[in-house]
Write a protein that holds these residues in place. Structure first.
Motif, PDB file in Angstrom:
ATOM      1  N   ALA A 174     -26.389   7.597  51.153  1.00 28.57           N
ATOM      2  CA  ALA A 174     -26.201   8.971  50.682  1.00 28.57           C
ATOM      3  C   ALA A 174     -27.520   9.743  50.703  1.00 28.57           C
ATOM      4  O   ALA A 174     -27.548  10.914  51.092  1.00 28.57           O
ATOM      5  CB  ALA A 174     -25.605   8.973  49.272  1.00 28.57           C
ATOM      6  N   MET A 175     -28.582   9.082  50.305  1.00 27.10           N
ATOM      7  CA  MET A 175     -29.894   9.742  50.318  1.00 27.10           C
ATOM      8  C   MET A 175     -30.282  10.135  51.740  1.00 27.10           C
ATOM      9  O   MET A 175     -30.801  11.216  51.965  1.00 27.10           O
ATOM     10  CB  MET A 175     -30.961   8.814  49.702  1.00 27.10           C
ATOM     11  CG  MET A 175     -30.765   8.553  48.226  1.00 27.10           C
ATOM     12  SD  MET A 175     -30.985  10.015  47.208  1.00 27.10           S
ATOM     13  CE  MET A 175     -32.742  10.168  47.265  1.00 27.10           C
ATOM     14  N   ARG A 176     -30.031   9.235  52.703  1.00 32.77           N
ATOM     15  CA  ARG A 176     -30.351   9.541  54.088  1.00 32.77           C
ATOM     16  C   ARG A 176     -29.491  10.683  54.619  1.00 32.77           C
ATOM     17  O   ARG A 176     -29.940  11.498  55.402  1.00 32.77           O
ATOM     18  CB  ARG A 176     -30.156   8.294  54.969  1.00 32.77           C
ATOM     19  CG  ARG A 176     -31.300   7.307  54.856  1.00 32.77           C
ATOM     20  CD  ARG A 176     -31.226   6.239  55.940  1.00 32.77           C
ATOM     21  NE  ARG A 176     -29.960   5.521  55.955  1.00 32.77           N
ATOM     22  CZ  ARG A 176     -29.681   4.444  55.221  1.00 32.77           C
ATOM     23  NH1 ARG A 176     -30.589   3.978  54.420  1.00 32.77           N
ATOM     24  NH2 ARG A 176     -28.536   3.847  55.311  1.00 32.77           N
ATOM     25  N   MET A 177     -28.238  10.747  54.174  1.00 33.78           N
ATOM     26  CA  MET A 177     -27.317  11.771  54.658  1.00 33.78           C
ATOM     27  C   MET A 177     -27.718  13.159  54.118  1.00 33.78           C
ATOM     28  O   MET A 177     -27.692  14.144  54.849  1.00 33.78           O
ATOM     29  CB  MET A 177     -25.883  11.464  54.215  1.00 33.78           C
ATOM     30  CG  MET A 177     -24.876  12.411  54.800  1.00 33.78           C
ATOM     31  SD  MET A 177     -23.122  12.093  54.444  1.00 33.78           S
ATOM     32  CE  MET A 177     -23.072  10.772  53.298  1.00 33.78           C
ATOM     33  N   TYR A 178     -28.080  13.222  52.849  1.00 37.97           N
ATOM     34  CA  TYR A 178     -28.389  14.517  52.244  1.00 37.97           C
ATOM     35  C   TYR A 178     -29.855  14.890  52.297  1.00 37.97           C
ATOM     36  O   TYR A 178     -30.220  16.038  52.082  1.00 37.97           O
ATOM     37  CB  TYR A 178     -27.884  14.542  50.792  1.00 37.97           C
ATOM     38  CG  TYR A 178     -26.376  14.451  50.720  1.00 37.97           C
ATOM     39  CD1 TYR A 178     -25.579  15.492  51.208  1.00 37.97           C
ATOM     40  CD2 TYR A 178     -25.748  13.324  50.226  1.00 37.97           C
ATOM     41  CE1 TYR A 178     -24.190  15.412  51.162  1.00 37.97           C
ATOM     42  CE2 TYR A 178     -24.369  13.229  50.175  1.00 37.97           C
ATOM     43  CZ  TYR A 178     -23.603  14.273  50.647  1.00 37.97           C
ATOM     44  OH  TYR A 178     -22.236  14.192  50.613  1.00 37.97           O
ATOM     45  N   HIS A 179     -30.720  13.916  52.547  1.00 32.93           N
ATOM     46  CA  HIS A 179     -32.165  14.174  52.625  1.00 32.93           C
ATOM     47  C   HIS A 179     -32.723  13.484  53.882  1.00 32.93           C
ATOM     48  O   HIS A 179     -33.419  12.482  53.775  1.00 32.93           O
ATOM     49  CB  HIS A 179     -32.887  13.644  51.385  1.00 32.93           C
ATOM     50  CG  HIS A 179     -32.339  14.180  50.108  1.00 32.93           C
ATOM     51  ND1 HIS A 179     -32.551  15.480  49.710  1.00 32.93           N
ATOM     52  CD2 HIS A 179     -31.589  13.605  49.138  1.00 32.93           C
ATOM     53  CE1 HIS A 179     -31.950  15.663  48.543  1.00 32.93           C
ATOM     54  NE2 HIS A 179     -31.358  14.547  48.179  1.00 32.93           N
ATOM     55  N   PRO A 180     -32.418  14.028  55.075  1.00 35.09           N
ATOM     56  CA  PRO A 180     -32.843  13.356  56.317  1.00 35.09           C
ATOM     57  C   PRO A 180     -34.341  13.321  56.490  1.00 35.09           C
ATOM     58  O   PRO A 180     -35.128  13.943  55.974  1.00 35.09           O
ATOM     59  CB  PRO A 180     -32.195  14.162  57.420  1.00 35.09           C
ATOM     60  CG  PRO A 180     -31.595  15.374  56.799  1.00 35.09           C
ATOM     61  CD  PRO A 180     -31.660  15.233  55.329  1.00 35.09           C
TER      62      PRO A 180
END
Length: 180
Positions: A174-180
């Motif tokens: 989720a972190m990678r998806m919302y904070h690339p």
């Protein structure tokens, strides 16, 4: 918010789905369009949401819970004690605890031990009779721990470790998806 009772739905099994249907109708009547819903892992809710063309996602906790159930089943198939093993062959209290109540009572009957009591009491009684090294001092440990059919799950917190790994992976994704 829609709240229904068992008397309104004629069954507790219908409460969730009927409340969802009613809530969707109320929101639609107010001009609100629902595009996506995150819910527990209920197949009937899936069907209702799909029928309304609503994108659905599963609640992470419930998905982890279901994965844990499958994981437990897998571990249960791989029991530490082989099926042909006997109670007499157990060398630890954990190995004694793997046997069923019926098997423990059979052992007690064969060795003129009392057959009454809970599984916890039977495990303790058999462990003492087998003179297992930890039997005398293990009573508090056994009592603190919920006696599982397959105690290796509790002994190593395998289920909760796996659940935390899944949560961590999902959080990182989720972190990678919302904070690339």
């Amino acid at each position: 918010m829609v709240t229904l009772t068992r008397s309104e739905t004629s069954s507790s099994w219908k409460i969730e789905t009927q409340a969802l249907e009613l809530a969707l109708k109320i929101l639609q009547d107010k001009g609100l369009t629902i595009g996506e819903v995150i819910h527990d892992d209920n197949a009937q809710v899936d069907a209702i949401l799909k029928a309304h063309n609503i994108v659905l996602q599963k609640d992470l906790w419930h998905k982890c819970k279901n994965v844990m159930g499958k994981f437990k089943e897998l571990l249960q198939e791989k029991r530490r004690t082989p099926k042909e093993s006997t109670v007499e062959a157990a060398t630890t209290i954990a190995q004694v605890a793997v046997f069923s109540i019926v098997q423990l009572k059979e052992y007690c009957r064969e060795h003129d031990l009392p057959q009454s009591g809970s599984k916890l009491q039977l495990v303790q009684r058999v462990s003492v009779h087998l003179k297992l090294p930890e039997a005398a001092g293990a009573s508090p440990d056994i009592q603190r721990q919920r006696l599982l059919k397959y105690p290796e799950l509790a002994a190593h917190d395998i289920v909760y470790k796996l659940k935390s790994w899944i949560y961590t992976c999902a959080k990182n994704a989720a972190m990678r998806m919302y904070h690339p």
